[in-house]
Design an enzyme around this catalytic site. Sequence first.
Site, PDB file in Angstrom:
ATOM      1  N   HIS A  42      31.501  35.281  43.122  1.00 20.45           N
ATOM      2  CA  HIS A  42      31.728  36.591  42.528  1.00 20.45           C
ATOM      3  C   HIS A  42      31.431  36.535  41.034  1.00 20.45           C
ATOM      4  CE1 HIS A  42      33.328  40.612  42.728  1.00 20.45           C
ATOM      5  NE2 HIS A  42      34.291  40.367  41.865  1.00 20.45           N
ATOM      6  N   SER A  58      32.073  44.355  40.250  1.00 24.24           N
ATOM      7  CA  SER A  58      33.368  44.253  40.918  1.00 24.24           C
ATOM      8  C   SER A  58      34.096  45.598  40.835  1.00 24.24           C
ATOM      9  CB  SER A  58      34.173  43.104  40.302  1.00 24.24           C
ATOM     10  OG  SER A  58      35.297  42.794  41.088  1.00 24.24           O
ATOM     11  N   GLU A  77      31.166  35.659  47.719  1.00 29.25           N
ATOM     12  CA  GLU A  77      31.885  36.309  46.624  1.00 29.25           C
ATOM     13  C   GLU A  77      33.270  35.698  46.452  1.00 29.25           C
ATOM     14  OE1 GLU A  77      30.782  38.928  44.677  1.00 29.25           O
ATOM     15  OE2 GLU A  77      29.149  39.897  45.762  1.00 29.25           O
TER      16      GLU A  77
END
Length: 487
Positions: free
Chosen positions: A411, A202, A328
Amino acid sequence: MSLAFAALALTAVTPAAATSPVVQIDAGTIQGETGPDDRAVFRGIPFAAPPVGDLRWRAPQPVKHWQGVRQTMKSAPACLQIDYGWNHDAAVNQSEDCLYLDVATPSLHPAKSMPVMVWIHGGGNRAGGGPGPGDSPIVARGVVLVSVQYRLSALGFLSHAALGAHSGNYGLMDQQAGLRWVQANIARFGGDPKNVTIFGESAGAQDVGLQLLSPGAKGLFHKAIEESGTAGFGLPPRSLKESEALGEIIATAAGAPTHATAAQLRALPAKALIEASEHADVPGLDDDSFIWLQAVVDGVVLKETPAASLARGVGSDIPLILGNNRLELGLYGTPQRAIEQGFGANAQKAMAAYGLAPGGTPPADLDLRLANDLTFRCPSLHVAAERVRTGGATWHYQFDIDGPGDKPVTHGSEIRFVLADDGAAPDAVAPLAAYWTNFAKTGDPNGPGLPAWPGFGAQATSLELTAAGARRVNGLSAQTCALRAAP
């Protein structure tokens, strides 16, 4: 993300004993602890002076030497942040004094120096922390694992005219300071300073991508892995002037006078600055939670926009793995608004591609698919294509495996397959840890017993990892992403 790090916490370490490992580093002597697999673990090692008082919003400064033996058996507090729920453990143990790292090594005295992997945590550059990965089973694969913390939110990424050049990129400078510490000290932990891989997820992946492009990181690492994030994160970058204007808004909301001096800014309560940044309305950005994910082109840490650097081939000398999960994060706002912003002149063509033109049928997961294309999939494919065009060794993946309890892939779903063994037999399902450590050792993720993973190359080949196994896909989302202009 929280589930992944909860899994890491299940691996306990034994109490300090007379045989606890001791290492002499450049700032003094440290004592760690021995794990159940005989690894040596050192937690809360300072790699820079506390960035408090007059050192707030300055480049990280050297650590003062200490006398005697410093106990490094407890991870340091995380950097200051808001509690969003998923980061609760970090938020309840936080401090402005947070520039510390953890190290785990299979052996302090190996027959041959081992590859080093440096983890940069995610969290939007506004949350998260370093503890956890030091207990990861990935260490048993023959790598020295380092987890580095960096200043977050307004303390790590705020710009202001009173702070001078490079303001807005203190968090990136912290990461570089951690990498310089690795170069100076990691050999004493059995690691090879000439074989360092940085990896992150991320915002951590975005920061990995930015370090590939930053002149200050040159020579500090030799390979890179970006999980669900790229330099720029699919967002338009901010100039230093634009970032300073935003910083003025935040500083004023935190209690500073208009056009405050650096001394007045440094006198502000740290938590007031964090709170003010949470409520800032970022010009040109619909989702203000992405406030610290826009790259700041300050002319020092980042000389130019990420797109410009990629086009020139900056960082192509460093082998790279990058990719995204099939789904995600959710979409902020309406699909029409996202398409207008993300596809610009090609918005009408994109509307048709997503089934939103008259007579079309949008997919049931339109919001998730569109959000993923704009923020993750298309940016990662663009980076891969630019690197291949400029000669960079690049491997691209797409991860598509549901989480525990049939929780849909999302995610951070891949983290437990890289860092944590929670009983899911990760290698049997998706051998990410094996690919990752092969790459750290040799610069190529392939190895015996693994499905072949070709480089991205002219065929734009990705490795798609599913519960049924790995398969190669050429031209993943090529037609849709061709409509997406690079930010």
